[in-house]
Design a protein around this motif. Sequence first.
Motif, PDB file in Angstrom:
ATOM      1  N   THR A  25       9.729   9.490  22.778  1.00 18.61           N
ATOM      2  CA  THR A  25       9.843  10.927  22.991  1.00 18.61           C
ATOM      3  C   THR A  25       9.563  11.508  21.734  1.00 18.61           C
ATOM      4  N   GLU A  26      10.346  11.126  20.594  1.00 17.37           N
ATOM      5  CA  GLU A  26      10.309  11.680  19.342  1.00 17.37           C
ATOM      6  C   GLU A  26       8.770  11.641  18.900  1.00 17.37           C
ATOM      7  N   ALA A  27       8.270  10.518  18.743  1.00 13.78           N
ATOM      8  CA  ALA A  27       6.767  10.406  18.641  1.00 13.78           C
ATOM      9  C   ALA A  27       5.907  11.477  19.217  1.00 13.78           C
ATOM     10  N   PRO A  39      18.091   8.599  27.693  1.00 16.00           N
ATOM     11  CA  PRO A  39      16.940   7.935  27.873  1.00 16.00           C
ATOM     12  C   PRO A  39      17.237   6.624  26.877  1.00 16.00           C
ATOM     13  N   GLY A  40      16.909   5.626  27.220  1.00 17.46           N
ATOM     14  CA  GLY A  40      17.014   4.205  26.544  1.00 17.46           C
ATOM     15  C   GLY A  40      16.298   4.598  25.008  1.00 17.46           C
ATOM     16  N   PRO A  41      16.708   3.602  24.065  1.00 20.27           N
ATOM     17  CA  PRO A  41      16.354   3.671  22.751  1.00 20.27           C
ATOM     18  C   PRO A  41      14.502   3.572  22.652  1.00 20.27           C
ATOM     19  N   VAL A  42      13.943   2.918  23.568  1.00 16.11           N
ATOM     20  CA  VAL A  42      12.402   2.949  23.380  1.00 16.11           C
ATOM     21  C   VAL A  42      11.801   4.202  23.801  1.00 16.11           C
ATOM     22  N   THR A  43      12.329   4.678  24.994  1.00 19.79           N
ATOM     23  CA  THR A  43      12.072   5.921  25.595  1.00 19.79           C
ATOM     24  C   THR A  43      12.072   7.209  24.464  1.00 19.79           C
ATOM     25  N   GLU A  44      13.348   7.133  24.081  1.00 24.41           N
ATOM     26  CA  GLU A  44      13.729   8.067  22.950  1.00 24.41           C
ATOM     27  C   GLU A  44      12.677   7.917  21.745  1.00 24.41           C
ATOM     28  N   ILE A  97       6.904  14.397  20.464  1.00 19.10           N
ATOM     29  CA  ILE A  97       7.191  15.563  19.704  1.00 19.10           C
ATOM     30  C   ILE A  97       6.505  15.786  18.504  1.00 19.10           C
ATOM     31  N   ASP A  98       6.598  14.775  17.740  1.00 21.18           N
ATOM     32  CA  ASP A  98       5.947  14.822  16.474  1.00 21.18           C
ATOM     33  C   ASP A  98       4.384  15.302  16.563  1.00 21.18           C
ATOM     34  N   LEU A  99       3.684  14.473  17.565  1.00 23.50           N
ATOM     35  CA  LEU A  99       2.278  14.684  17.953  1.00 23.50           C
ATOM     36  C   LEU A  99       2.011  16.008  18.181  1.00 23.50           C
ATOM     37  N   VAL A 100       2.819  16.909  19.067  1.00 26.94           N
ATOM     38  CA  VAL A 100       2.400  18.140  19.587  1.00 26.94           C
ATOM     39  C   VAL A 100       3.164  19.120  18.721  1.00 26.94           C
ATOM     40  N   GLY A 101       3.929  18.751  17.900  1.00 31.62           N
ATOM     41  CA  GLY A 101       4.450  19.612  17.120  1.00 31.62           C
ATOM     42  C   GLY A 101       5.367  20.748  17.719  1.00 31.62           C
ATOM     43  N   PHE A 102       5.946  20.214  18.712  1.00 27.85           N
ATOM     44  CA  PHE A 102       6.805  21.042  19.548  1.00 27.85           C
ATOM     45  C   PHE A 102       8.031  20.235  20.622  1.00 27.85           C
ATOM     46  N   ASP A 103       9.259  20.516  20.380  1.00 26.41           N
ATOM     47  CA  ASP A 103      10.246  19.675  20.940  1.00 26.41           C
ATOM     48  C   ASP A 103      10.375  20.200  22.299  1.00 26.41           C
ATOM     49  N   PHE A 104       9.578  19.715  23.221  1.00 25.77           N
ATOM     50  CA  PHE A 104       9.661  20.010  24.641  1.00 25.77           C
ATOM     51  C   PHE A 104      11.023  19.522  25.361  1.00 25.77           C
ATOM     52  N   VAL A 105      11.893  18.657  24.935  1.00 23.50           N
ATOM     53  CA  VAL A 105      13.028  18.245  25.473  1.00 23.50           C
ATOM     54  C   VAL A 105      14.032  19.535  25.335  1.00 23.50           C
ATOM     55  N   ALA A 106      13.904  19.911  23.952  1.00 25.30           N
ATOM     56  CA  ALA A 106      14.852  20.947  23.644  1.00 25.30           C
ATOM     57  C   ALA A 106      14.597  22.192  24.665  1.00 25.30           C
ATOM     58  N   GLN A 107      13.261  22.379  24.845  1.00 24.54           N
ATOM     59  CA  GLN A 107      12.888  23.566  25.597  1.00 24.54           C
ATOM     60  C   GLN A 107      13.363  23.537  26.978  1.00 24.54           C
ATOM     61  N   TYR A 108      13.380  22.197  27.563  1.00 24.26           N
ATOM     62  CA  TYR A 108      14.023  21.989  28.819  1.00 24.26           C
ATOM     63  C   TYR A 108      15.489  22.167  28.708  1.00 24.26           C
ATOM     64  N   LEU A 109      16.163  21.562  27.946  1.00 26.46           N
ATOM     65  CA  LEU A 109      17.639  21.509  27.902  1.00 26.46           C
ATOM     66  C   LEU A 109      18.111  22.890  27.551  1.00 26.46           C
TER      67      LEU A 109
END
Length: 309
Positions: free
Chosen positions: A288-290, A280-285, A292-304
């Motif tokens: 994405t971090e924001a 992902p580009g820097p802004v998308t990244e 993940i913070d909001l939902v309190g769950f790393d959905f990207v890691a879950q996919y990867l």
Amino acid sequence: MTHLANERVAYFNGAILPESEARVSLRDRGFIYGDAAFDTARTFAHRIFKLEEHIERFYRSLRYLRIEPGIGADEMARISEQVVERNRHLLGPDDDYWITQRVTRGIEAPEGDAPLEAGPTVIVECEPLPLQSRAPLFRDGIEVVTPSVRRTPPEALSPRAKTHNYLNLIMADLEAKARAPGAWAVLLDGAGKLTEGLGSNFVILHEGTLLTPEPRFVLGGISRETVIALARKIGLPVEETAIDLHDVANASEAFLTATSLCLCPVRSVNGQPLREGRVPGPVTEKLTEAYIDLVGFDFVAQYLRRLDP
Ligand code: PMP
């Protein structure tokens, strides 16, 4: 009828039944005409995210279609929680559910037959998220194609309602996949402006501003709303505006938002990579971090974690 111990259950017209016993009539208008509305939320670590917002959108879709569901929004939310609860034991620790509410206009008796008492058909069901098949999208980015099939205009049927009639989006997606296997369609409207895809909203980063189509022309995605709020919070300008293929060709980043994906980077549009190149580009990244913070769950890691080694 016996059912498997590992079979999910669903709410069907007042009862919780094994899925195989929840049968829709062949005369159901939802089946015959797509005369129905639905909405789908997801769980993070087995808890439903923004259920209230999804149910509110669902009732707006039903109101638009003039379908009276017979039960209120609070009851629909309670049933949704109950369906997830009753199926929770079937989820692996790193799995999550889509949770879907559906209401059809019900059964239509053929002319001459005795009139039916039946009202709307009400279903609440869940299914595991397709984490494995979508995992490569987070590694590689999504290949977007804009097919020749144009999005249904709001003058014909409002795209703001989430109805059972997805043929326009399905035809577009079939064309996109025929052109490039694995591609996701983002449909143009009659004037060549980008709209949305089969289950996703489209966002680009253009000259430092996030651009996404106006809500009159697309479903008001809950993930889209979430990203817009997060962007504004971190001081990133956002405009809901018309986007054409010239804007896309000059965009530095792009991503799709959807309940299952939250947000997921786009790699290319019609074969042309985004200007940023990195996925992902820097802004998308950052967004994405924001998220993940909001939902309190790393959905990207879950996919990867589901990628084949
Ligand atoms: N557009 C369409 C046509 C959709 O079906 C969906 C999925 N609900 C979306 C956009 C994305 O909306 P959400 O973020 O609420 O999943």
